[in-house]
Each structure stands twice: as structure tokens, then as C-alpha cells.
Design an enzyme around this catalytic site. Structure first.
Site, PDB file in Angstrom:
ATOM      1  N   GLU A 307       0.811  -1.220   0.000  1.00 29.91           N
ATOM      2  CA  GLU A 307       0.000   0.000   0.000  1.00 29.91           C
ATOM      3  C   GLU A 307       0.842   1.267   0.000  1.00 29.91           C
ATOM      4  O   GLU A 307       0.325   2.370  -0.263  1.00 29.91           O
ATOM      5  CB  GLU A 307      -0.971   0.000   1.191  1.00 29.91           C
ATOM      6  N   ASP A 341       2.023   4.378  13.138  1.00 24.90           N
ATOM      7  CA  ASP A 341       2.834   4.505  11.934  1.00 24.90           C
ATOM      8  C   ASP A 341       2.699   5.925  11.375  1.00 24.90           C
ATOM      9  O   ASP A 341       1.714   6.228  10.751  1.00 24.90           O
ATOM     10  CB  ASP A 341       2.460   3.454  10.882  1.00 24.90           C
ATOM     11  N   GLU A 546      -9.312  12.552  11.410  1.00 21.64           N
ATOM     12  CA  GLU A 546      -8.587  11.397  11.938  1.00 21.64           C
ATOM     13  C   GLU A 546      -7.759  11.761  13.160  1.00 21.64           C
ATOM     14  O   GLU A 546      -7.588  10.959  14.076  1.00 21.64           O
ATOM     15  CB  GLU A 546      -7.668  10.853  10.833  1.00 21.64           C
ATOM     16  N   GLU A 561       2.803  10.178   6.016  1.00 22.98           N
ATOM     17  CA  GLU A 561       3.009   9.858   4.606  1.00 22.98           C
ATOM     18  C   GLU A 561       1.764  10.030   3.748  1.00 22.98           C
ATOM     19  O   GLU A 561       1.778   9.724   2.566  1.00 22.98           O
ATOM     20  CB  GLU A 561       3.557   8.434   4.463  1.00 22.98           C
TER      21      GLU A 561
END
Length: 593
Positions: A307, A341, A546, A561
């Protein structure tokens, strides 16, 4: 709780763990850490599918064609085929040969990303549930809460019949029941997100939908042996923080559904074994009375994440050694398994992303989650009449609590710290003996240092609550709009100044569930700060986000990212859960102070 330096202990480990920047010098005693034997020449990996491998080629071709501006690599591995793979491969070869026509090729050979999930309104959704958020007395807040409640309609989906009929054409995995997606680019079910989605659904009185989410996760365990990071073929190489048992318990508390509890137990035990054996397990032997497994994140993968393949390859360009590059990819995927992450929490050098060393860390929060799993399994076994299993897991929880006190707890600081494992300099050995050292505790401040307070074993201890509460107050993490994830402004999304809904909720709930009135007041204060910034941002942007910037009321977070995402499952769930717990007084303004 006993200070860790009161216990003698030792550690043993497999190869493949990483060194600390400097060797430990203090030695409080002999604690043995042991790792499962492993072979560096034959790493444990879960094979991917031919479609995923092909879509990585499409992703790379798209980057070369369209450039980096607003490029999202995940989009391309979420595409589903209109035709068979062989024809699509031949078509891509023609595009590469001619150097043109990629956009037209994608339209001809693929369905749009996310089109294999179809909108499906939950049968238990009603516009205003009876008894909804009874403690919310302020009409403005109630109106907003009902708008958040209505967002469940936007996020509810079911897997299309095509995924079941032609699974080889999809990276989306089939799931039997209705799903809730987080939102935006996250077009599939995610594991740990689901806990806070369920907490929101329970506040919305959507009990059947909450059970459907649990049933889907149980389905993944039965298919794969563990809950995947997410319901995609490219996520089969890793899991995420194990919170399924907590989901089942929360639903049981609301519904008293014994059938769900009984159905869940075998799968929960299977998941428990996954996290406490193989590459995830690290055995700690303190003395003759304590032989306990602690756990770490360790993805079964040593290649670029499909992904984010183009990103991972670029990040690895400066690594020339093939084994080091494989290990870097494993560390990246393991950080993704953590849910954090990415963060400087996993790096040796916070300025160098290639120093990720996730598999060399025993994480505080993961072991708190597994302690919670032990308590939850014991509880569910008890209510379903299996006293033997209940007793077994109660005993396991006491042993893990003791091991956590030894390895993670720092009495002077009043926090639990991640523990760094030393690297075995000889890869020919299967095991080595290490000595516990306080210097191997990562004494940098992260919100994760306070997550064990969420677990009953710790928030029921008045001494610990008092110590942790004071430590949190002086940590620097408490900001005007919530709890920062760390004190380091690195540009990574799981660092300062971002605040995340799950972190707020776990720390707030841990404080609130204690017997301390002062801790509950602190919990309520943090909750109000978080609710206010969510409200202000919603009014400004017309959506839930989020993550949020905890320094500025009404500002959403950034970094990482991918671009900031909206929707958003766990943010919605946490606001509803906090309003259910604390309410909102009629005469208290919700506007930014």
C-alpha cells in the site's frame, strides 16, 4: 505496585533484534529474556497474492507517469479488476512500452477504488435513539452529537457479491456482515479502529451493528489465525493492537449476550496464542515463581508494504546491504502493526527514519492490551461457565502484571517505559542472555507511557493512580486541546503536536475508572478539551478528522506519509463515548475558551 528495581530478572532473545545506542551498565539482578529461534536466511513472511504484486507495478507506473504531487500509492492497490489478471498484465505492458495511455488503461481494466464495498444502512440505525446521551443537557452539544451519530450512515458498507464470486480480482477481503470503514482513503475495515467505532455504536444504541463488526473480526481469525491489520490481501502479513476481547466485553456489558461471549472465546484464545508465541513472544524469567511471555510487534514481512511500496522503496534507497534493507522493511511493517505509523518512538535516531527498530522494543501499550485480553478472557469464560479457563487466564494476568512491573515500570518517574532489547552480535546463536537494565528503558515521554492505566489491574491501585496522575500532569503532554502523542515535533503523524482519539480515550477512561476523585476531575477536564476542539473543527470544516493539533482549538492534525483524512470512525466513536460518560451541562459553552 512494586518498583522494578526490587526484582532480580534476566532476558533472552532471538537474533534479529537491534542494539541500543549505548550498552547498559546498571545491573539490578538476573532477569532472563528468551526469544524463539529464528533463521535470518529464511525470515518468516506471509506470501502475497499475484494481484497485489501486479498492482504494485501499476502503482510504480502511476508515480512515474503522474508524479508525486497528491500521489496516494494506496489508491492503486485498492483497485479491482474488470477482467482477468493476464489480460490486465498485457495491457500494462503495452502502456509501459508506449509510455502513454495509463489513465485510459486504468479506466478500461479496473473498477474504482472502494467500489467493491457498497453502501448499506444499518438496520438498527434510528435518527434519535431512545435514551441517547442522557447526560448531555446542552441543546447545541446534543444537536452536534446527533449529527455525529448520523455519520454512521456514511461509513456503513457491505462487501459486494463480486468479491465473494471473484476474490482473485480484488484486494478487498470478503467479510460476512455489515462493516464500518474509518473514512476517506481507508476504504476497508481496520482492526484497532473497530474498538472505538464500537464504543460509539454502543452510545448510539446500535448493538447489532457492533456485534456484526465483532463477527467479522472473528471471521478473520478463523480464516487467518489472527485479526489482520485491515481487510485487504496486502494486510495479511501483520495484525494491529489486539482489542477484540475488549470489544466483546463492552458489548456484553450492554447486552448480556451470552451467545456472543461463547462464540468469541475460542477465537480469542487463538488470537492470544498468536501474540504470545513465535516471533511476537519474548519469554521473561524473573525467578522460580515467574516465567512469563511479554510481546512485541513483529510483522511477517521483509519487503516494501504494497500500500506504500513507492514510499518504502524511496526511504530505503540509502541502504545498500540487502539484508539490512529487508530488515528495514520488516521494521516499517512492524511499526504499522503497532498502529503508531510512524513515530520517533520506534527510531534510534529521531532524525533518521531508516533507524526504525520496532522489533527491538517491548512496547508498554501492547503488553497492557494483552494483560487486558487475559482479564477479558477470564471474565468471558467465567460468565459462560468455564471456570477452568477463567482461572487459567486470571493467573496469567497476575504473572503478566508482575512482569510489567519489573520490565516497564519506573517508580521514580511514575510511568511505564518501553524496553529496548540488546542485539545479539552473533547471528549464529539462537538465544542470548541479557540482564535487565534501567538504561534500556526508553525514558523519552510518549503518551503510550500512560496507557497501562486503562487496564483494571493498574487503575484499581490507588498508589499507582496517584503517582501516574502527577507524572502526567508534569509530563508536558497535556496541552490546551488534549494529550499530545509525544514531545518531539518530527513531522511524523504519531508525534507532537498531534493528538489521537484512541490515546485520549484510554488515558481519560483509566483516570475516570479509578477511585480517585482528583483523577476523575482530571479525566473530565481532558475530555472537555478534546470535545471542544472536535466541535470547533467540525463547525469549521463540516467533518470529523482522523487526528487533531492539540495546541490549537479547532485545528486538525497533519504530518506523516498521507494527507489528513476525514470521516472519521474512531474520532466519532470517542466523542460519543466521552459525552455518554461525562455529559455536558446546559449552561457550559462548548466554544473554544
Amino acid at each position: 505496585m512494586s518498583s522494578s528495581n526490587l526484582y532480580p530478572h534476566t532476558i533472552s532473545q532471538t537474533p534479529k533484534t537491534q542494539p541500543l545506542p549505548s550498552p547498559a551498565t546498571k545491573n539490578p539482578g538476573a532477569v532472563k529474556f528468551s526469544f524463539p529461534p529464528s533463521s535470518d536466511s529464511d525470515p518468516i513472511t506471509i506470501p502475497t497474492t499475484p494481484l497485489v504484486t501486479f498492482l504494485e507495478r501499476v502503482q510504480e507506473t502511476a508515480l512515474q507517469t503522474f508524479g508525486k504531487s497528491n500521489f496516494d500509492p494506496k489508491l492503486y492497490v485498492d483497485l479491482s479488476l474488470k477482467t482477468d489478471l493476464k489480460a490486465a498484465e498485457a495491457g500494462l505492458n503495452r502502456v509501459v512500452e508506449t509510455g502513454s495511455g495509463l489513465r485510459e488503461y486504468i479506466e478500461e481494466y479496473f473498477e474504482g477504488a472502494g467500489e467493491d464495498l457498497v453502501y448499506c444502512e444499518a438496520e438498527d440505525y434510528v435518527a434519535e435513539p431512545e435514551g441517547f446521551l442522557a447526560k448531555v443537557k446542552n441543546e447545541e452539544v446534543r444537536k452536534w452529537a446527533l449529527e455525529i451519530h448520523s455519520l454512521w450512515r456514511n461509513l456503513s458498507r457491505k462487501v459486494s457479491g463480486e468479491v465473494w464470486r471473484r476474490p482473485e480480482r480484488h484486494t478487498l477481503l470478503p467479510l460476512p456482515e455489515l462493516v464500518m470503514v474509518p473514512g476517506s482513503r481507508f476504504r476497508e475495515v481496520y482492526y484497532w479502529d473497530s474498538y472505538w467505532v464500537i464504543r460509539g455504536l454502543l452510545a448510539s444504541k446500535m448493538y447489532e451493528t457492533a456485534k456484526a463488526i465483532v463477527n467479522n473480526l472473528i471471521f478473520l481469525i478463523e480464516e487467518h489465525g489472527y485479526v489482520l491489520n485491515g481487510a485487504r490481501a496486502y494486510y495479511t502479513n501483520r495484525s494491529q493492537p489486539p482489542l477484540l476481547s475488549a470489544m466483546v466485553c463492552e458489548i456484553y456489558k450492554k447486552t448480556k449476550d451470552l451467545e456472543l461471549a461463547q462464540k468469541s472465546l475460542p477465537s480469542l484464545i487463538k488470537e492470544y496464542k498468536f501474540w504470545n508465541s513465535g516471533i511476537h513472544g519474548v519469554r521473561i524469567q524473573v525467578d522460580e515463581t515467574c516465567d512469563q511471555t511479554l510481546s512485541r510487534y513483529y510483522a511477517m514481512w521483509n519487503k516494501p508494504r504494497p500500500e506504500s511500496s513507492t514510499i518504502d522503496r524511496e526511504n530505503a534507497l540509502m541502504i545498500s546491504n540487502p539484508y539490512a534493507k529487508q530488515q528495514f522493511y520488516c521494521e516499517v511493517a512492524s511499526a504499522a502493526e503497532s498502529g503508531w505509523d510512524f513515530s520517533t518512538r520506534w527510531m534510534r535516531d529521531h532524525t533518521d527514519f531508516t533507524t526504525l527498530a520496532t522489533t527491538s522494543i517491548l512496547p508498554v501499550d501492547l503488553n497492557a492490551f494483552i494483560l487486558g485480553m487475559e482479564l477479558n478472557i477470564a471474565f468471558l469464560a467465567k460468565v459462560t461457565g468455564d471456570d477452568c479457563i477463567s482461572e487459567q487466564f486470571t493467573k496469567a494476568s497476575l504473572m503478566r502484571k508482575k512482569a510489567m512491573e519489573i520490565v516497564f515500570w519506573n517508580d521514580e518517574m511514575g510511568q511505564w517505559f518501553d524496553y529496548w532489547l540488546n542485539k545479539n552480535s552473533s547471528h549464529e546463536q539462537d538465544q542470548e542472555t541479557q540482564t535487565w537494565n534501567v538504561e534500556n528503558q526508553n525514558q523519552k515521554i510518549f503518551a503510550s507511557n500512560f496507557i497501562p492505566l486503562w487496564i483494571e489491574s493498574f487503575h484499581s491501585d490507588d498508589f499507582v493512580v496517584e503517582k501516574v496522575m502527577k507524572s502526567l500532569q508534569s509530563s508536558g503532554l497535556l496541552c490546551s486541546c488534549g494529550i499530545a502523542t509525544s514531545l518531539t515535533d518530527s513531522g511524523e503523524q504519531w508525534d507532537f503536536p498531534n493528538g489521537w482519539a484512541p490515546i485520549q480515550h484510554m488515558i481519560i477512561e483509566g483516570l475516570a475508572k479509578s477511585r480517585s476523585k482528583e483523577a476523575r476531575l482530571m479525566a473530565e477536564n481532558i475530555a472537555m478539551r478534546w470535545i471542544r476542539t472536535n466541535y470547533a473543527c467540525y463547525k469549521k470544516t463540516k467533518t470529523m478528522h482522523e487526528k487533531y493539533n492539540v495546541e490549537i482549538c479547532g485545528d486538525f492534525g497533519g504530518g506523516g506519509e498521507y494527507n489528513p483524512q476525514t470521516g472519521f470512525g474512531w474520532s466519532n466513536g470517542v466523542v460519543l463515548a466521552l459525552l455518554e460518560e461525562f455529559g455536558w451541562p446546559e449552561d457550559l459553552s462548548i466554544d473554544c475558551c
